[in-house]
Design a protein around this motif. Structure first.
Motif, PDB file in Angstrom:
ATOM      1  N   ALA A 102      54.173 -22.196  -9.106  1.00 21.60           N
ATOM      2  CA  ALA A 102      53.803 -23.589  -9.372  1.00 21.60           C
ATOM      3  C   ALA A 102      54.087 -23.959 -10.821  1.00 21.60           C
ATOM      4  N   MET A 103      53.858 -23.032 -11.723  1.00 27.16           N
ATOM      5  CA  MET A 103      54.135 -23.259 -13.141  1.00 27.16           C
ATOM      6  C   MET A 103      55.644 -23.393 -13.368  1.00 27.16           C
ATOM      7  N   PHE A 104      56.405 -22.524 -12.680  1.00 23.67           N
ATOM      8  CA  PHE A 104      57.846 -22.502 -12.888  1.00 23.67           C
ATOM      9  C   PHE A 104      58.560 -23.665 -12.186  1.00 23.67           C
ATOM     10  N   ALA A 105      57.871 -24.356 -11.293  1.00 23.33           N
ATOM     11  CA  ALA A 105      58.495 -25.440 -10.540  1.00 23.33           C
ATOM     12  C   ALA A 105      58.712 -26.687 -11.396  1.00 23.33           C
ATOM     13  N   THR A 106      58.064 -26.736 -12.548  1.00 18.88           N
ATOM     14  CA  THR A 106      58.219 -27.878 -13.452  1.00 18.88           C
ATOM     15  C   THR A 106      58.685 -27.385 -14.824  1.00 18.88           C
ATOM     16  N   LYS A 107      59.123 -28.298 -15.639  1.00 17.97           N
ATOM     17  CA  LYS A 107      59.522 -27.951 -16.995  1.00 17.97           C
ATOM     18  C   LYS A 107      58.277 -27.700 -17.850  1.00 17.97           C
TER      19      LYS A 107
END
Length: 317
Positions: A102-107
Motif C-alpha cells: 500500500a505504501m509502494f502503490a503511491t509516490k
C-alpha cells in the motif's frame, strides 16, 4: 548528530554515499547484537528523509516518533497479543511484508524518498516473507531505501545479501562499552561496570541487559568453580538454589547466556588437554543453554549442570 559510539566509519558510510550521489537502494547493516546497528538505522533514516525534504532533522525525528511520517516504516516482530504482555511473535510475517504494498502503490508524500527499516532481517519468516521482500529488493519502488539490520547475515538468503551493500559494525572496545554503561548507569559502582563490560564482550546492548541482575555474584561463583572445581558442590548448589526460583527468571536467562561466553574466555588462556576440555565444555554449555530455553528445562537442575561444565576448567588434581 548522534549519541552512538564506535564504528565511526560505518556510521558515516550511508550519509557519505548520499552526499556523493551514489546512495544504494538496500543496505545490510550487519554485526553483533547490541552494538548500535538498529539505532544507527533509525538515525540515518531520519537524516535521509530530512535531507530529501529540505527539512530540519529535528522536525523529521518528531514526526517519526509520533508515528506520523508517511514515508517511514519499520518492520519488526509484532506482539503475540496487543491486549496482554505475552511477548512477541516468533517472526516477521509475510502479511507485514506484503503490507508495504500500500505504501509502494503511491509516490512518497514529503519528498522523492522513503525509508523502510527491517529490524532484524534475521526474523523475517522463510520462505514466504523472505521471497516477498526479495521481490522488492530486486525491483525497488522508486525512491525507496531499505535498511536491513542483521545479527547473523550468513543465515540470510544469498539472493537477499547479493541485492544489498553490506555495512559492517564491529564489537566496541572495552573503554567504549564502559563509557556507554557509565552514562546509562550513573549510580553503578566501578566493580559493577567492570563486570558488565566483561559480560558485554564488546556489546553495550548485551551488557545493559545484565544490569541490575547482580551479575557480579554469578561471575564470582563461576570464577571460583573454574579455579577450584567445586569439590564439595557448594558453589553449584548455591547457584541452583538462587537461579531455580521463578522470581529469578531474568537472572537465570542472563546466566545461561553468560556461561558459554565465560568458558570461551577462560579457554583462551589454556593449552593442551585443558584447552580440549574447555572447548568440549563450551560446546556442551552452548547446547544446554539453547535446550533449556527451547525445552523449558528445570532451571535449578540446569544451573547445577552448567556449573559442572564450568568445573571442567579447573586444573586436574
Amino acid at each position: 548528530m548522534t549519541s552512538l559510539v564506535g564504528n565511526a566509519d560505518a556510521r558515516a558510510a550511508i550519509s557519505n554515499a548520499d552526499l556523493a550521489g551514489n546512495l544504494h537502494h538496500a543496505w545490510l547493516i550487519a554485526g553483533p547484537e547490541g552494538v548500535g546497528k538498529a539505532s544507527h538505522a533509525r538515525e540515518v533514516a531520519a537524516l535521509l528523509l530530512a535531507r530529501a525534504a529540505g527539512d530540519s532533522a529535528g522536525r523529521t525525528v518528531a514526526m517519526i516518533e509520533a508515528g506520523a511520517h508517511p514515508d517511514y516504516r519499520v518492520l519488526q516482530r509484532l506482539p503475540v497479543d496487543d491486549k496482554t504482555d505475552k511477548g512477541l511473535q516468533r517472526s516477521i510475517k509475510i502479511e507485514q511484508v506484503r503490507g508495504l504494498g500500500a505504501m509502494f502503490a503511491t509516490k512518497p508524500s514529503m519528498s522523492s524518498r522513503r525509508v523502510v527499516i527491517i529490524d532484524p532481517i534475521d526474523d523475517v519468516e522463510r520462505p514466504g516473507a523472505s521471497n516477498a521482500l526479495l521481490k522488492n529488493l530486486e525491483e525497488p519502488p522508486t525512491g525507496t531505501i531499505f535498511l536491513l539490520v542483521s545479527h547473523a547475515p550468513g543465515r540470510l538468503l544469498p539472493t537477499i545479501r547479493s541485492r544489498c551493500r553490506v555495512l559492517r559494525f564491529d564489537p566496541l572496545g572495552d573503554g567504549e562499552v564502559a563509557g556507554v554503561l557509565r552514562a546509562a548507569l550513573p549510580e553503578a559502582s566501578a566493580a559493577e561496570i567492570a563486570t558488565l563490560v566483561r559480560a558485554g564482550a564488546g556489546s553495550p546492548g548485551r551488557a545493559l541487559r545484565f544490569a541490575g541482575l547482580d551479575l557480579a555474584a554469578i561471575e564470582s561463583a563461576l570464577v571460583a568453580i573454574a579455579r577450584d572445581g567445586d569439590p564439595t558442590n557448594q558453589q553449584r548448589v548455591r547457584l541452583s538454589k538462587a537461579l531455580g526460583v521463578k522470581a529469578a527468571q531474568q537472572r537465570y536467562e542472563a546466566f545461561l547466556e553468560r556461561v558459554p561466553a565465560f568458558i570461551a574466555e577462560q579457554a583462551r588462556m589454556l593449552g593442551g588437554d585443558r584447552l580440549r576440555d574447555a572447548l568440549d565444555a563450551y560446546a556442551a554449555a552452548a547446547d544446554l543453554a539453547r535446550a533449556s530455553i527451547a525445552q523449558s528445562l528445570d532451571a535449578a537442575t540446569t544451573a547445577f549442570e552448567m556449573g559442572t561444565l564450568v568445573s571442567r576448567l579447573a586444573p586436574r588434581r
